[in-house]
Design a protein around this motif. Sequence first.
Motif, PDB file in Angstrom:
ATOM      1  N   LEU A  92       0.891  -1.051  -0.038  1.00  0.00           N
ATOM      2  CA  LEU A  92      -0.171   0.174   0.033  1.00  0.00           C
ATOM      3  C   LEU A  92       0.855   1.186   0.241  1.00  0.00           C
ATOM      4  O   LEU A  92       0.524   2.187  -0.698  1.00  0.00           O
ATOM      5  CB  LEU A  92      -0.925   0.056   1.300  1.00  0.00           C
ATOM      6  CG  LEU A  92      -2.269  -0.944   1.215  1.00  0.00           C
ATOM      7  CD1 LEU A  92      -2.642  -1.107   2.490  1.00  0.00           C
ATOM      8  CD2 LEU A  92      -3.208  -0.521   0.095  1.00  0.00           C
ATOM      9  N   THR A  97      -3.859  -3.674  -4.738  1.00  0.00           N
ATOM     10  CA  THR A  97      -3.350  -3.079  -3.688  1.00  0.00           C
ATOM     11  C   THR A  97      -2.536  -1.862  -3.718  1.00  0.00           C
ATOM     12  O   THR A  97      -2.975  -0.673  -2.865  1.00  0.00           O
ATOM     13  CB  THR A  97      -2.129  -4.070  -2.812  1.00  0.00           C
ATOM     14  OG1 THR A  97      -2.721  -5.467  -2.830  1.00  0.00           O
ATOM     15  CG2 THR A  97      -1.878  -3.507  -1.653  1.00  0.00           C
ATOM     16  N   GLY A 128      -3.618   1.856  -2.440  1.00  0.00           N
ATOM     17  CA  GLY A 128      -2.606   3.165  -1.840  1.00  0.00           C
ATOM     18  C   GLY A 128      -2.712   4.281  -2.187  1.00  0.00           C
ATOM     19  O   GLY A 128      -2.457   5.298  -1.746  1.00  0.00           O
ATOM     20  N   LEU A 184      -5.330   6.216  -0.315  1.00  0.00           N
ATOM     21  CA  LEU A 184      -5.195   5.647   1.120  1.00  0.00           C
ATOM     22  C   LEU A 184      -6.186   6.326   2.114  1.00  0.00           C
ATOM     23  O   LEU A 184      -6.629   5.977   3.049  1.00  0.00           O
ATOM     24  CB  LEU A 184      -3.945   5.980   1.270  1.00  0.00           C
ATOM     25  CG  LEU A 184      -3.245   5.256   2.541  1.00  0.00           C
ATOM     26  CD1 LEU A 184      -3.148   3.722   2.436  1.00  0.00           C
ATOM     27  CD2 LEU A 184      -1.648   5.652   3.104  1.00  0.00           C
TER      28      LEU A 184
END
Length: 277
Positions: free
Chosen positions: A126, A232, A236, A239
């Motif tokens: 991330l 993933t 990120g 976030l």
Amino acid sequence: MAAPRNLVVETGRLMKDEETAEDSPTSKKPIGAKLDGRYPLTGWEFTVALSVFLVFTTGLFCIYLTMPATEYGKLKLPRSISDLRMLKDDLGTYASIYPTKFILGYCSTYIFMQTFMIPGTIFMSLLAGALFGVKGIFLVVFNATAGASSCFFLSKLIGRPIVLWLWPEKLKLFQAEIAKRGDKLLNYMLFLRITPTLPNLFINLASPIVDIPFHVFFLATVVGLIPASYITVRAGLALGDLNSVKDLYDLKTLTVLFLIGSISILPTILKRKRIYE
């Protein structure tokens, strides 16, 4: 009556030899062997594991010493999304000023964690997305593959008793499935890597024990980790909208992964269909 007596003596000698062989730390136990609740590693295996760990730790420490000074108190392995947000803010400027040295430290940390099965690589993935955007996928796939390969060889050396201790039944089932695949083993390993059918940790540790060739393991890891790494890394990027790691794999995401994974085993399904026809 000499012959039966000799037979009894020889049988007793063989049984004694077998007991001695089982007690030997260097003897290989079958997949289904039990460890009777004992600590899984012998003294020699523990020494090897500790030596490898110390070599990796020393290398990682030396890499950190070559990096420019920073506020080391702010550096820590993230364990939650909130930790990750703070780490992103602290490392954002550092990564932009010293990109090469930052990537070296990031890669060495990721591979170290993956090799020694330290939880938290999902947060490292991330972080790659948060700091490098979509390009972070190349970084994640490289590190995940390198770390998985390193874990593969470490398990080949000392992993058998650990896996037998943790997952004895799962290991026997995995070995049975591998034995069925034959020339379609790569397709099956791709399916396992793409889908969350088995944990990656188990795949890394168990693969050398059930005699999966490294080139098959490596190719399946490189290609099979791309979809999950992409998901993933994209997470990120956003976030701020992520509340928990569990949000990464909702029903829609899991469905897509299983569809992609099904494509990898389609040749095996079609081959079986032709055989039965």
